[in-house]
Design an enzyme around this catalytic site. Structure first.
Site, PDB file in Angstrom:
ATOM      1  N   LYS A   1       6.774  23.007   4.729  1.00  0.00           N
ATOM      2  CA  LYS A   1       5.577  23.744   5.207  1.00  0.00           C
ATOM      3  C   LYS A   1       5.992  25.201   4.925  1.00  0.00           C
ATOM      4  CE  LYS A   1       3.930  26.058   7.815  1.00  0.00           C
ATOM      5  NZ  LYS A   1       3.305  27.372   7.452  1.00  0.00           N
TER       6      LYS A   1
ATOM      7  N   GLU B   1      16.620  28.066  13.686  1.00  0.00           N
ATOM      8  CA  GLU B   1      17.312  29.422  13.103  1.00  0.00           C
ATOM      9  C   GLU B   1      16.333  30.662  13.411  1.00  0.00           C
ATOM     10  OE1 GLU B   1      20.192  29.500  11.590  1.00  0.00           O
ATOM     11  OE2 GLU B   1      20.439  27.327  11.590  1.00  0.00           O
TER      12      GLU B   1
ATOM     13  N   CYS C   1      16.752  38.530   9.450  1.00  0.00           N
ATOM     14  CA  CYS C   1      17.293  38.134  10.641  1.00  0.00           C
ATOM     15  C   CYS C   1      18.647  38.613  10.899  1.00  0.00           C
ATOM     16  CB  CYS C   1      17.221  36.612  10.793  1.00  0.00           C
ATOM     17  SG  CYS C   1      18.254  35.761   9.414  1.00  0.00           S
TER      18      CYS C   1
ATOM     19  N   GLU D   1      13.883  42.480  18.558  1.00  0.00           N
ATOM     20  CA  GLU D   1      14.066  42.516  17.055  1.00  0.00           C
ATOM     21  C   GLU D   1      12.845  43.137  16.406  1.00  0.00           C
ATOM     22  OE1 GLU D   1      13.203  38.686  15.019  1.00  0.00           O
ATOM     23  OE2 GLU D   1      14.983  38.936  13.877  1.00  0.00           O
TER      24      GLU D   1
HETATM   25  P1  NAD Z   1       7.164  32.762  12.349  1.00  0.00           P
HETATM   26  O1  NAD Z   1       7.796  32.137  13.628  1.00  0.00           O
HETATM   27  O2  NAD Z   1       5.844  33.415  12.734  1.00  0.00           O
HETATM   28  O3  NAD Z   1       6.876  31.507  11.296  1.00  0.00           O
HETATM   29  C1  NAD Z   1       7.660  30.966  10.642  1.00  0.00           C
HETATM   30  C2  NAD Z   1       6.981  29.642  10.290  1.00  0.00           C
HETATM   31  O4  NAD Z   1       6.652  29.082  11.299  1.00  0.00           O
HETATM   32  C3  NAD Z   1       6.048  29.881   9.369  1.00  0.00           C
HETATM   33  O5  NAD Z   1       5.794  29.106   8.405  1.00  0.00           O
HETATM   34  C4  NAD Z   1       4.696  29.640  10.267  1.00  0.00           C
HETATM   35  O6  NAD Z   1       3.553  29.275   9.482  1.00  0.00           O
HETATM   36  C5  NAD Z   1       5.159  28.500  11.389  1.00  0.00           C
HETATM   37  N1  NAD Z   1       4.606  28.215  12.530  1.00  0.00           N
HETATM   38  C6  NAD Z   1       3.878  29.284  13.276  1.00  0.00           C
HETATM   39  N2  NAD Z   1       3.186  28.584  14.413  1.00  0.00           N
HETATM   40  C7  NAD Z   1       3.939  27.481  14.191  1.00  0.00           C
HETATM   41  C8  NAD Z   1       3.622  26.505  15.287  1.00  0.00           C
HETATM   42  N3  NAD Z   1       2.816  26.320  16.341  1.00  0.00           N
HETATM   43  N4  NAD Z   1       4.193  25.307  14.973  1.00  0.00           N
HETATM   44  C9  NAD Z   1       4.825  25.115  13.740  1.00  0.00           C
HETATM   45  N5  NAD Z   1       5.190  26.058  12.952  1.00  0.00           N
HETATM   46  C10 NAD Z   1       4.560  27.282  13.246  1.00  0.00           C
HETATM   47  O7  NAD Z   1       8.379  33.665  11.841  1.00  0.00           O
HETATM   48  P2  NAD Z   1       8.086  34.836  10.614  1.00  0.00           P
HETATM   49  O8  NAD Z   1       7.329  35.985  11.041  1.00  0.00           O
HETATM   50  O9  NAD Z   1       7.734  33.927   9.353  1.00  0.00           O
HETATM   51  O10 NAD Z   1       9.616  35.098  10.312  1.00  0.00           O
HETATM   52  C11 NAD Z   1      10.123  35.994  10.680  1.00  0.00           C
HETATM   53  C12 NAD Z   1      11.109  35.514  12.130  1.00  0.00           C
HETATM   54  O11 NAD Z   1      12.314  34.694  11.660  1.00  0.00           O
HETATM   55  C13 NAD Z   1      12.034  36.573  12.578  1.00  0.00           C
HETATM   56  O12 NAD Z   1      12.232  36.436  14.052  1.00  0.00           O
HETATM   57  C14 NAD Z   1      13.377  36.487  11.844  1.00  0.00           C
HETATM   58  O13 NAD Z   1      14.595  36.797  12.639  1.00  0.00           O
HETATM   59  C15 NAD Z   1      13.351  34.889  11.812  1.00  0.00           C
HETATM   60  N6  NAD Z   1      14.447  34.385  10.933  1.00  0.00           N
HETATM   61  C16 NAD Z   1      15.581  33.548  11.273  1.00  0.00           C
HETATM   62  C17 NAD Z   1      16.461  33.378  10.383  1.00  0.00           C
HETATM   63  C18 NAD Z   1      17.633  32.708  10.693  1.00  0.00           C
HETATM   64  O14 NAD Z   1      18.289  32.057   9.556  1.00  0.00           O
HETATM   65  N7  NAD Z   1      18.169  32.681  11.945  1.00  0.00           N
HETATM   66  C19 NAD Z   1      16.379  33.661   8.945  1.00  0.00           C
HETATM   67  C20 NAD Z   1      14.939  34.371   8.534  1.00  0.00           C
HETATM   68  C21 NAD Z   1      14.211  34.701   9.491  1.00  0.00           C
END
Ligand code: NAD
Length: 469
Positions: free
Chosen positions: A170, A245, A279, A377
């Site tokens: 997804k 993650e 991240c 963050e």
């Molecule tokens: P997000 O949590 O908003 O979305 C991530 C994914 O989750 C998207 O595909 C989104 O559609 C999906 N999602 C949203 N609501 C959901 C739900 N209720 N159930 C299941 N899936 C759902 O994050 P973002 O804004 O896309 O990304 C930024 C965040 O990701 C930052 O906090 C960043 O630090 C983190 N990040 C972490 C790593 C790591 O490896 N630790 C790497 C990259 C980004």
């Protein structure tokens, strides 16, 4: 204008069960750049059923069969690498040199690493007098964010495939294009039907349907802490494994023996890369108090030297991903000013001359670790310089965080750099710009519980079986 209206399910490109579309916005222009379909739980049911059927054979496939598939995917990936990079630039605004450079290089690196690990991975080992087998966990839901789209999809898909799992990807709704091309690559490589499936759509719908699905065995999620917590709750009723993650607020410690100006400049420019949307970005820069003036000048100069503009042009930084992200970053810059942090470069609003597109001014504050801008963050190009008194103070400041994803140490004395690294409560520490595809990546504390990259990424997708006697 891109149009990606079909999902990849059970070896076919298919229309959604219930047609529904969404426009995708180019963050550099604020104009519509294309349309995708939005899936529903009925699409998830189809994909999970296909993945379950396919698992019977793929879970038993030999290492040779899995290697052959990964190598076939690699051949397709190399042919379409440029296209992938262009898609990344269009969907999330990374400069083209970065999109076609490091973004796609990361995807390619995880694929090559999965091949190398698979060649050597001992799926059976001995423990005492018993046999320990590592077996694929089954059907996996892979949920990814928009910030490093190739990295985050590839670091999940290829170890999962190599481990013998089947999966439903997804991709993020904000950045769906590169994942669509990657799905074409995987399909064109001859992946058996049902082994890999891809459905676009909203997290609250597709992500939720995967997290709650009784026939999904594990979820690998990369994204925000808030959504990670929700997924863990959603997955609890079906006792799924959930790999998380999440976010970070990593410290970059410049030791007293380091060449201050060069290291501070490198840390500042590095943090601004990808518009600060990383991240593991070193968003807290810790410098010796006695050398604060020198460090502040170097950080301001490096920040002011970051060129911002059209990702198709020759600029170091493009826009941030969306209006929502732009507003979040602006709020944090205002909070920094309100709480008395000293602004030494950048500030609120767009860079001069950029009236359209979600461009942010690269910004540096000098502040304390107690300020909101040091604790939360921001996920934008906003750096906080924090002075420390001695190295124990630096370690204490670095560890005084809810997060524990990454950390950086710059210094001349390698033993001292490693001593400091051992004291940091984070999943990875990079010393003097080190980089390794085989090193594990993941968080302590609220940065999550998973470990990806290299051999460690395989374990996310493997069950452990003991055969005793
Ligand atoms: P997000 O949590 O908003 O979305 C991530 C994914 O989750 C998207 O595909 C989104 O559609 C999906 N999602 C949203 N609501 C959901 C739900 N209720 N159930 C299941 N899936 C759902 O994050 P973002 O804004 O896309 O990304 C930024 C965040 O990701 C930052 O906090 C960043 O630090 C983190 N990040 C972490 C790593 C790591 O490896 N630790 C790497 C990259 C980004």
């Amino acid at each position: 204008m891109r149009e990606y209206l079909k999902f990849y399910i059970d070896g076919q490109w298919v229309a959604p069960v219930t047609p529904r579309t969404a426009e995708v916005i180019n963050p550099a222009t604020e104009a519509v750049s294309g349309t995708i379909s939005l899936g529903s739980p009925a699409d998830v049911d189809k994909a999970v059923a296909a993945a379950r059927r396919a698992f019977a054979a793929w879970g038993e496939a030999s290492v040779k069969e899995r290697l052959d598939l990964l190598e076939a995917i690699q051949a397709q990936y190399l042919k379409r690498e440029r296209e992938l990079g262009e898609a990344v630039t269009e969907e999330m605004g990374a400069p083209l040199s970065l999109g076609t450079g490091f973004h796609t290089l990361l995807g390619k690196g995880h694929l090559q690493t999965a091949i190398e690990v698979l060649r050597e991975f001992p799926f059976e080992r001995k423990a005492g007098t018993s046999i320990v087998r590592y077996e694929p966990i089954g059907v996996c839901g892979l949920i990814t964010p928009w910030n490093w789209p190739m990295n985050q999809t590839c670091v999940k898909i290829f170890p999962a495939l190599a481990s013998g799992c089947t999966m439903i990807l997804k991709p993020p709704q904000l950045a769906p294009y590169s994942a669509q091309i990657l799905a074409e690559i995987i399909a064109d490589a001859g992946t058996p039907a049902g082994v890999f499936n891809m459905i676009q759509g909203q997290g609250s719908v597709i992500g939720n349907a995967l997290s709650t699905h009784p026939d999904v065995d594990m979820i690998s999620f990369t994204g925000s802490e808030q959504v990670g917590v929700q997924i863990q709750k959603d997955a609890a009723d079906t006792v799924k494994r959930v790999g998380l993650e999440l976010g970070g607020k990593s410290a970059w410690i410049v030791l007293d023996d380091a060449a201050m100006a060069g290291n501070v400049a490198g840390a500042t420019a590095g943090m601004m890369g990808n518009s600060g949307q990383t991240c593991s970005a070193g968003s807290r820069l810790l410098v010796p108090r006695a050398r604060l003036d020198e460090a502040v000048k170097a950080a301001a100069d490096a920040c002011n030297a970051v060129t911002v503009g059209d990702p198709q042009g020759d600029f170091a930084m493009g826009p941030v991903v969306s209006k929502g992200q732009f507003n979040i970053i602006q709020d944090y810059i205002r909070k920094g000013l309100d709480e008395g942090a000293q602004l030494i470069a950048g500030g609120p609003g767009r860079p001069e001359g950029l009236d359209k597109g979600w461009y942010v001014r690269p910004t540096v504050f000098v502040g304390t670790n107690a300020m909101v801008i040091s604790r939360e963050e921001i996920f934008g190009p906003v750096l906080v310089v924090i002075p420390y008194d001695d190295i124990d103070d630096a370690i204490a400041i670095a560890n005084d965080s809810d997060f524990g994803l990454g950390g950086y140490v710059s210094g001349v004395d390698a033993d001292e750099c490693r001593r400091v690294a051992r004291k940091l409560r984070t999943g990875a520490i990079w010393i003097n710009g080190g980089f390794d595809f085989h090193a594990p990546f993941g968080g302590y504390k609220r940065s999550g519980n998973g470990r990806e990259w290299g051999e460690y990424g395989f374990h996310e997708y493997l069950e452990i079986k003991a055969i005793i006697g």
